[in-house]
Design a protein around this motif. Structure first.
Motif, PDB file in Angstrom:
ATOM      1  N   ASP A  89       3.672  11.824   1.021  1.00 13.63           N
ATOM      2  CA  ASP A  89       3.483  10.508   0.425  1.00 13.63           C
ATOM      3  C   ASP A  89       4.166  10.492  -0.946  1.00 13.63           C
ATOM      4  O   ASP A  89       4.520  11.552  -1.486  1.00 13.63           O
ATOM      5  CB  ASP A  89       1.997  10.210   0.261  1.00 13.63           C
ATOM      6  N   PRO A  90       4.361   9.302  -1.522  1.00 12.56           N
ATOM      7  CA  PRO A  90       5.018   9.249  -2.846  1.00 12.56           C
ATOM      8  C   PRO A  90       4.312  10.102  -3.898  1.00 12.56           C
ATOM      9  O   PRO A  90       4.975  10.749  -4.721  1.00 12.56           O
ATOM     10  CB  PRO A  90       4.949   7.759  -3.194  1.00 12.56           C
ATOM     11  N   GLU A  91       2.980  10.112  -3.883  1.00 12.89           N
ATOM     12  CA  GLU A  91       2.229  10.910  -4.865  1.00 12.89           C
ATOM     13  C   GLU A  91       2.454  12.395  -4.657  1.00 12.89           C
ATOM     14  O   GLU A  91       2.540  13.176  -5.620  1.00 12.89           O
ATOM     15  CB  GLU A  91       0.741  10.583  -4.781  1.00 12.89           C
TER      16      GLU A  91
ATOM     17  N   PRO B 257       0.802  -1.229   0.000  1.00 11.59           N
ATOM     18  CA  PRO B 257       0.000   0.000   0.000  1.00 11.59           C
ATOM     19  C   PRO B 257       0.832   1.275   0.000  1.00 11.59           C
ATOM     20  O   PRO B 257       0.335   2.352  -0.316  1.00 11.59           O
ATOM     21  CB  PRO B 257      -0.826  -0.128   1.286  1.00 11.59           C
ATOM     22  N   GLY B 258       2.115   1.160   0.337  1.00 16.98           N
ATOM     23  CA  GLY B 258       2.965   2.346   0.352  1.00 16.98           C
ATOM     24  C   GLY B 258       3.574   2.699  -0.982  1.00 16.98           C
ATOM     25  O   GLY B 258       4.218   3.743  -1.123  1.00 16.98           O
ATOM     26  N   ALA B 259       3.412   1.845  -1.989  1.00 15.08           N
ATOM     27  CA  ALA B 259       4.016   2.097  -3.304  1.00 15.08           C
ATOM     28  C   ALA B 259       3.322   3.264  -4.001  1.00 15.08           C
ATOM     29  O   ALA B 259       2.143   3.551  -3.764  1.00 15.08           O
ATOM     30  CB  ALA B 259       3.928   0.844  -4.166  1.00 15.08           C
ATOM     31  N   LEU B 260       4.056   3.928  -4.856  1.00 19.07           N
ATOM     32  CA  LEU B 260       3.505   5.054  -5.619  1.00 19.07           C
ATOM     33  C   LEU B 260       2.316   4.609  -6.463  1.00 19.07           C
ATOM     34  O   LEU B 260       2.401   3.628  -7.202  1.00 19.07           O
ATOM     35  CB  LEU B 260       4.583   5.642  -6.524  1.00 19.07           C
TER      36      LEU B 260
ATOM     37  N   LYS C 296      -8.403   1.863  -4.870  1.00 15.61           N
ATOM     38  CA  LYS C 296      -7.005   2.205  -4.611  1.00 15.61           C
ATOM     39  C   LYS C 296      -6.447   3.102  -5.715  1.00 15.61           C
ATOM     40  O   LYS C 296      -5.656   4.017  -5.437  1.00 15.61           O
ATOM     41  CB  LYS C 296      -6.175   0.923  -4.508  1.00 15.61           C
ATOM     42  N   ALA C 297      -6.862   2.874  -6.959  1.00 17.47           N
ATOM     43  CA  ALA C 297      -6.381   3.702  -8.067  1.00 17.47           C
ATOM     44  C   ALA C 297      -6.775   5.161  -7.883  1.00 17.47           C
ATOM     45  O   ALA C 297      -6.036   6.066  -8.282  1.00 17.47           O
ATOM     46  CB  ALA C 297      -6.939   3.170  -9.392  1.00 17.47           C
ATOM     47  N   ALA C 298      -7.932   5.386  -7.279  1.00 16.75           N
ATOM     48  CA  ALA C 298      -8.404   6.752  -7.075  1.00 16.75           C
ATOM     49  C   ALA C 298      -7.999   7.305  -5.722  1.00 16.75           C
ATOM     50  O   ALA C 298      -7.912   8.530  -5.550  1.00 16.75           O
ATOM     51  CB  ALA C 298      -9.932   6.800  -7.215  1.00 16.75           C
ATOM     52  N   ASN C 299      -7.763   6.415  -4.748  1.00 16.06           N
ATOM     53  CA  ASN C 299      -7.468   6.827  -3.373  1.00 16.06           C
ATOM     54  C   ASN C 299      -6.113   6.265  -2.954  1.00 16.06           C
ATOM     55  O   ASN C 299      -6.049   5.202  -2.323  1.00 16.06           O
ATOM     56  CB  ASN C 299      -8.555   6.321  -2.424  1.00 16.06           C
ATOM     57  N   PRO C 300      -5.017   6.948  -3.272  1.00 18.24           N
ATOM     58  CA  PRO C 300      -3.686   6.409  -2.966  1.00 18.24           C
ATOM     59  C   PRO C 300      -3.462   6.127  -1.486  1.00 18.24           C
ATOM     60  O   PRO C 300      -2.661   5.260  -1.140  1.00 18.24           O
ATOM     61  CB  PRO C 300      -2.745   7.524  -3.461  1.00 18.24           C
TER      62      PRO C 300
END
Length: 500
Positions: A40-42, A6-9, A256-260
């Motif tokens: 966060d990565p994003e 879950p921590g990946a970009l 998950k794609a919409a909510n990092p």
């Protein structure tokens, strides 16, 4: 449910980046790490683009747009950018604006706490202004951070070296028209838009979105996190929670794609869980969840003011209309160009459903006085008319002719439209075929009035006088002043209420 790493970009669904030779992004990220507000990565991805520089040391991104579901990253990265501008690149004037003043105040309080909680940053602060409406943070270097709410005055007071436009879904053309020309004299101006997915009336943000998705501007950094629309397992799926297996609104990978942030827990304890989103899914209407959590934009299409298909769901055949209702609403409205007018009645059936009916709709306004007198005598009802609408010019003549009027205030008009929208949404507003009313609904646009909505005559693409009159008539029939008597069972009803 566990998510893979879950921590990946999580890369945005749409991304457009200006070319750069260097960036202050890592330095800004390091600063935020030091004060316990690590990105966060994003957010690092956004900061790198926002602080990108060309070979002359100027910002490569004049505009940066960050669009993502709420509570994920948007407001946080805007605060990080502000810290970078104040303490890394030493900008002289940074403006933070929001659609609602409480939102701007909240950002002020958060940044005050972040800066005040760090001895490294707080020692560079000269003064904090806390006066209501004049919140600002001033540094010893002369740099200032001001907080503003966008008002009817447009973009006045929003000009700065760097400008944050939070809640960008509510931007209006006059805001941009007043703001952008003032930036031409700034040495290195930047504008940053932050928003969740746009509503049907987010015209300005929709234009930004279209340019960003197309990569049409060499000086725009664009990031939009959303779930791509896919077919559900069943062709009949209407996205109602718990009703269909394989609905894409329930797919965790889509979410998950919409909510990092989904599946993560930050050092400060904040995060977003699958369990929470499932509870939110059960509590929200599908369209609302789609916009707020999947990043799906509302489509400004037919009947959008009531929600897709809602108006059509209330359609009934003539034979389905009860004949024993009491006429308890009667209203008149005039088109903005004064070329047409409408008289609409309304009644409530024994189930509590309200039925609007176009009594007459025709060219000009001269006919309205005699017709209003005739209908009032017949049904013993005051005629409701918007005291500040185009039809207000009829008020002296109507009163002189002895027509009993209820002159609706702005609050009445807003209450009436809220009542109409609520009843359509709940399926308790029913209507028989009326081309004029259907056309008005199809072409109507919403107009924000404070934190409420009215029918926007200027933005509408049709004559909305039948809809305005219907709104007032239904309000009178249900929650406003009424003096009705039984009328729908009259033998001459169909002759009396012919469409014109």
């Amino acid at each position: 449910m566990l998510l893979a790493d879950p921590g990946a970009l999580v890369r945005p669904l749409y991304e457009s980046l200006p070319e750069r030779v260097d960036t202050y992004g890592p330095e800004v990220a390091d600063l935020c790490d030091v004060i316990g507000y690590g990105p966060d990565p994003e957010q690092r991805l956004v900061l790198d683009a926002m602080f990108g520089m060309d070979s002359h040391g100027k910002s490569t991104a004049f505009e940066t747009a960050v669009i993502a579901p709420r509570q994920n990253m948007k407001t946080g990265v805007l605060k990080m950018a502000v810290l970078g501008w104040l303490f890394i690149t030493d900008q002289q004037l940074v403006i933070w604006s929001a659609h609602e003043f409480p939102t701007a105040q909240e950002a002020f309080r958060d940044l005050e706490i972040l800066i005040g909680g760090s001895s490294f940053l707080s020692k560079r602060v000269k003064k904090v202004h806390r006066a209501n409406g004049d919140e600002a943070i001033e540094l010893k270097s002369g740099a200032r951070l001001k907080f503003r709410a966008r008002t009817k005055a447009g973009g006045r007071g929003l000009s700065g070296d760097k400008v944050v436009l939070d809640e960008a879904f509510a931007l209006q053309p006059d805001h941009m028209g007043a703001l952008l020309p003032t930036l031409t004299t700034r040495p290195d101006p930047q504008v940053v838009y932050g928003s969740s997915a746009g509503t049907a009336h987010s015209d300005v943000l929709r234009g930004i979105r279209d340019r960003g998705r197309a990569g049409a501007s060499a000086r725009m950094a664009y990031f939009e996190w959303a779930s791509a629309r896919r077919a559900c397992a069943s062709e009949k799926c209407d996205h109602e929670p718990g009703k269909w297996d394989g609905c894409q609104l329930d797919d965790v990978e889509n979410l998950k794609a919409a909510n990092p942030l989904l599946g993560r827990v930050r050092p400060n304890g904040t995060g977003l869980t699958v369990e929470y989103l499932r509870a939110e899914r059960a509590a929200l209407p599908p369209a609302e969840f789609g916009r707020e959590r999947m990043g799906w934009w509302d489509d400004p299409s037919t009947s959008d003011i009531f929600g897709p298909g809602k108006w059509e769901q209330g359609a009934r055949d003539d034979v389905e209309r009860p004949t024993d209702m009491t006429m308890t609403g009667l209203a008149i409205a005039v088109a903005m160009d004064l070329k047409t007018a409408a008289l609409v009645g309304a009644g409530v059936d024994d189930t509590g459903a309200v039925w609007p009916r176009v009594l007459q709709h025709g060219p000009g306004t001269a006919w309205t006085v005699d017709r209003a007198k005739e209908l009032q005598a017949r049904f013993e009802l005051p005629v409701v008319i918007d005291g500040k609408g185009p039809g207000a010019m009829l008020i002296p003549t109507l009163e002189r002719e002895g027509v009993n009027l209820h002159v609706a205030t702005t609050t009445d008009v807003l209450d009436a439209f809220a009542n109409l929208r609520s009843r359509v949404a709940d399926g308790v507003l029913l209507h028989t075929p009326a081309p004029e009313l259907d056309a008005a609904v199809a072409g109507a646009a919403l107009r924000p009035v404070g934190d409420r909505f009215a029918i926007g005559r200027k933005a509408s693409t049709a004559d909305v006088s039948p809809l305005e009159a219907a709104s007032l008539a239904c309000w009178q029939a249900t929650i406003g002043p009424s003096q009705g008597r039984s009328a729908y069972d009259d033998d001459s009803y169909d002759d009396e209420f012919m469409y014109v």
